[in-house]
Write a protein that holds these residues in place. Structure first.
Motif, mmCIF file in Angstrom:
data_model
loop_
_atom_site.group_PDB
_atom_site.id
_atom_site.type_symbol
_atom_site.label_atom_id
_atom_site.label_comp_id
_atom_site.label_asym_id
_atom_site.label_seq_id
_atom_site.Cartn_x
_atom_site.Cartn_y
_atom_site.Cartn_z
ATOM 1 N N PRO A 1 0.903 -1.171 0.007
ATOM 2 C CA PRO A 1 0.030 0.064 0.023
ATOM 3 C C PRO A 1 0.819 1.263 0.054
ATOM 4 C CG PRO A 1 -0.044 -1.253 2.276
ATOM 5 C CD PRO A 1 0.608 -2.077 1.183
ATOM 6 N N ASP B 1 -11.040 6.048 -9.669
ATOM 7 C CA ASP B 1 -10.939 5.003 -9.054
ATOM 8 C C ASP B 1 -9.443 4.804 -8.320
ATOM 9 O OD1 ASP B 1 -13.378 3.085 -10.008
ATOM 10 O OD2 ASP B 1 -12.641 3.820 -11.831
ATOM 11 N N GLY C 1 -8.987 5.403 0.637
ATOM 12 C CA GLY C 1 -9.374 4.311 1.276
ATOM 13 C C GLY C 1 -7.924 3.742 2.058
ATOM 14 N N GLN C 2 -6.978 3.673 1.159
ATOM 15 C CA GLN C 2 -5.857 3.459 2.083
ATOM 16 C C GLN C 2 -5.309 4.405 3.228
ATOM 17 O OE1 GLN C 2 -2.889 2.793 -0.779
ATOM 18 N NE2 GLN C 2 -3.332 0.872 -1.786
ATOM 19 N N SER D 1 -17.267 7.745 -3.122
ATOM 20 C CA SER D 1 -17.830 6.835 -4.339
ATOM 21 C C SER D 1 -19.232 7.251 -4.626
ATOM 22 C CB SER D 1 -17.600 5.469 -4.392
ATOM 23 O OG SER D 1 -18.113 4.683 -5.339
ATOM 24 N N THR E 1 -9.344 4.642 -4.212
ATOM 25 C CA THR E 1 -8.394 3.616 -3.382
ATOM 26 C C THR E 1 -7.432 4.176 -2.769
ATOM 27 O OG1 THR E 1 -8.806 2.082 -5.212
ATOM 28 C CG2 THR E 1 -6.924 1.600 -3.954
ATOM 29 N N ALA F 1 -13.826 6.211 1.485
ATOM 30 C CA ALA F 1 -13.629 6.101 0.013
ATOM 31 C C ALA F 1 -15.054 5.609 -0.544
ATOM 32 C CB ALA F 1 -12.727 4.937 -0.296
ATOM 33 N N GLU F 2 -15.713 5.012 0.275
ATOM 34 C CA GLU F 2 -17.156 4.073 -0.283
ATOM 35 C C GLU F 2 -18.010 5.666 -0.292
ATOM 36 O OE1 GLU F 2 -18.079 1.304 2.366
ATOM 37 O OE2 GLU F 2 -16.926 -0.303 1.033
ATOM 38 N N ILE G 1 -16.229 1.182 -6.224
ATOM 39 C CA ILE G 1 -14.915 1.582 -6.715
ATOM 40 C C ILE G 1 -14.017 0.401 -7.354
ATOM 41 C CG2 ILE G 1 -12.758 2.142 -5.785
ATOM 42 C CD1 ILE G 1 -14.401 3.405 -3.346
ATOM 43 N N MET H 1 -11.392 -1.989 -8.984
ATOM 44 C CA MET H 1 -10.050 -2.225 -8.370
ATOM 45 C C MET H 1 -8.877 -2.138 -9.304
ATOM 46 S SD MET H 1 -11.280 -5.490 -5.778
ATOM 47 C CE MET H 1 -9.791 -5.637 -5.077
ATOM 48 N N GLY H 2 -7.897 -2.062 -8.938
ATOM 49 C CA GLY H 2 -6.658 -1.813 -9.960
ATOM 50 C C GLY H 2 -6.170 -3.124 -10.875
ATOM 51 N N GLN I 1 -11.754 2.385 4.237
ATOM 52 C CA GLN I 1 -12.788 1.969 3.229
ATOM 53 C C GLN I 1 -13.936 2.725 3.431
ATOM 54 O OE1 GLN I 1 -11.527 0.595 0.521
ATOM 55 N NE2 GLN I 1 -13.491 0.388 -0.611
#
Length: 325
Positions: free
Chosen positions: A2, A177, A184-185, A196, A181, A192-193, A204, A206-207, A189
């Motif tokens: 991360p 996105d 969130g880190q 979103s 992310t 982050a949500e 969101i 994902m990578g 989370q």
């Protein structure tokens, strides 16, 4: 690993994020990277992030849509306590990057400042030599030539990559996105949500999700029969065709079909087909609340046990673990 393990910030400390705008940059991609940070501040009721924009000089920078933004600083300026700097550029910056910008980026990397590339910004970072040994992504249209020109960079076709203190994305909405992310880190989370939800995003992404590349571009100069075979596979996910049936539809022998897959895709048809079905299953697991058993049937698996085993062998986790993650 991360990013916050590389760019720590104690609770309550504001992170400073910069954006270098190069002529022809995408307003959409730049806004998708910038806006989530300001929304995170508002939703958290705290100044989690401050942002600053830079141009090559102090003049306004014209975007691809021919709208201009006035930067707050210029390349080469003292960045103070900057934590992270993104380069926002047109999809291809080959041969048009000022040496002063490259030198500046190299100096910032030496100071331990995190660096990011949005769309063509990835090419700029690579030209500065600050992506060597890192995973990186960029718009799929430029990936092939980029890989040839920057062999020391581990190029992927993902939506975005966060590899230690380097962040890159394919541009467009993938930038959002990536930033959600990152939020969130840094801050959990749930925040982050909420960001979103503010942007009315269903989720969101994902990578590790691939960029959607048109079939003809994915297969390059492959014969039409191979392109038709893959198209048949993609349109028959719920009731998979056998390799023999595919060959019959195409009017070629099974052996010819297998040779085409081996030459151009380095896989046997059945393995490639299974990968397509499992990628679709992963998408459904992440984007819907359908029962795992229903998803198994929709992606051509006769039983939940078979689906679970195939999924675990491919992704290293069961479908239920994917949902919990």
């Amino acid at each position: 690993m991360p990013l916050d393990a590389t760019l720590p910030a104690p609770s309550g400390v504001t992170r400073q994020v910069g954006f270098v705008l190069l002529p022809g940059f995408s307003l959409l991609a730049q806004a998708c990277a910038l806006e989530p940070l300001h929304v995170a501040n508002r939703l958290a009721g705290a100044r989690l992030y401050t942002t600053v924009t830079y141009g090559l000089d102090e003049r306004a920078v014209k975007s691809a849509a021919e709208l201009s933004l006035s930067p707050q600083g210029a390349v080469g300026d003292d960045v103070g306590e900057l934590d992270l700097l993104f380069v926002c550029a047109a999809p291809s910056q080959a041969g048009s990057v000022p040496p002063g910008l490259l030198a500046w980026l190299t100096r910032l990397a030496g100071r331990g400042i995190g660096l990011g590339g949005i769309a063509g910004g990835t090419e700029v970072l690579a030209r500065a030599g600050v992506l060597d040994g890192y995973r990186a992504t960029l718009p799929w249209q430029s990936a092939e030539s980029f890989a040839r020109n920057h062999a020391a960079v581990r190029v992927t076709h993902q939506l975005f990559e966060i590899d230690r203190d380097r962040l890159t994305c394919g541009g467009g909405t993938a930038a959002m996105d990536m930033m959600m992310t990152l939020i969130g880190q840094h801050h959990g989370q749930r925040l982050a949500e909420r960001v979103s939800e503010h942007f009315v995003c269903e989720r969101i992404r994902m990578g590790d999700e691939p960029q959607h590349v048109p079939l003809r571009s994915r297969l390059g100069h492959a014969p039409q029969s191979l392109i038709d075979a893959v198209a048949l596979m993609e349109s028959n996910i719920e009731e998979p065709l056998t390799t023999h049936e595919l060959a019959e539809h195409l009017g070629i022998s099974r052996r010819q079909l297998e040779r085409l897959f081996k030459k151009y895709l380095q896989a046997v048809p059945s393995r490639y087909y299974l990968d397509l079905r499992l990628q679709q299953a992963r998408k459904l697991l992440r984007e819907t609340d359908q029962a795992v058993g229903d998803i198994a049937l929709q992606t051509g698996f006769s039983s939940g046990a078979h689906f679970s085993t195939a999924y675990r062998n491919h992704f290293g986790m069961t479908p239920r673990e994917e949902r919990l993650g």
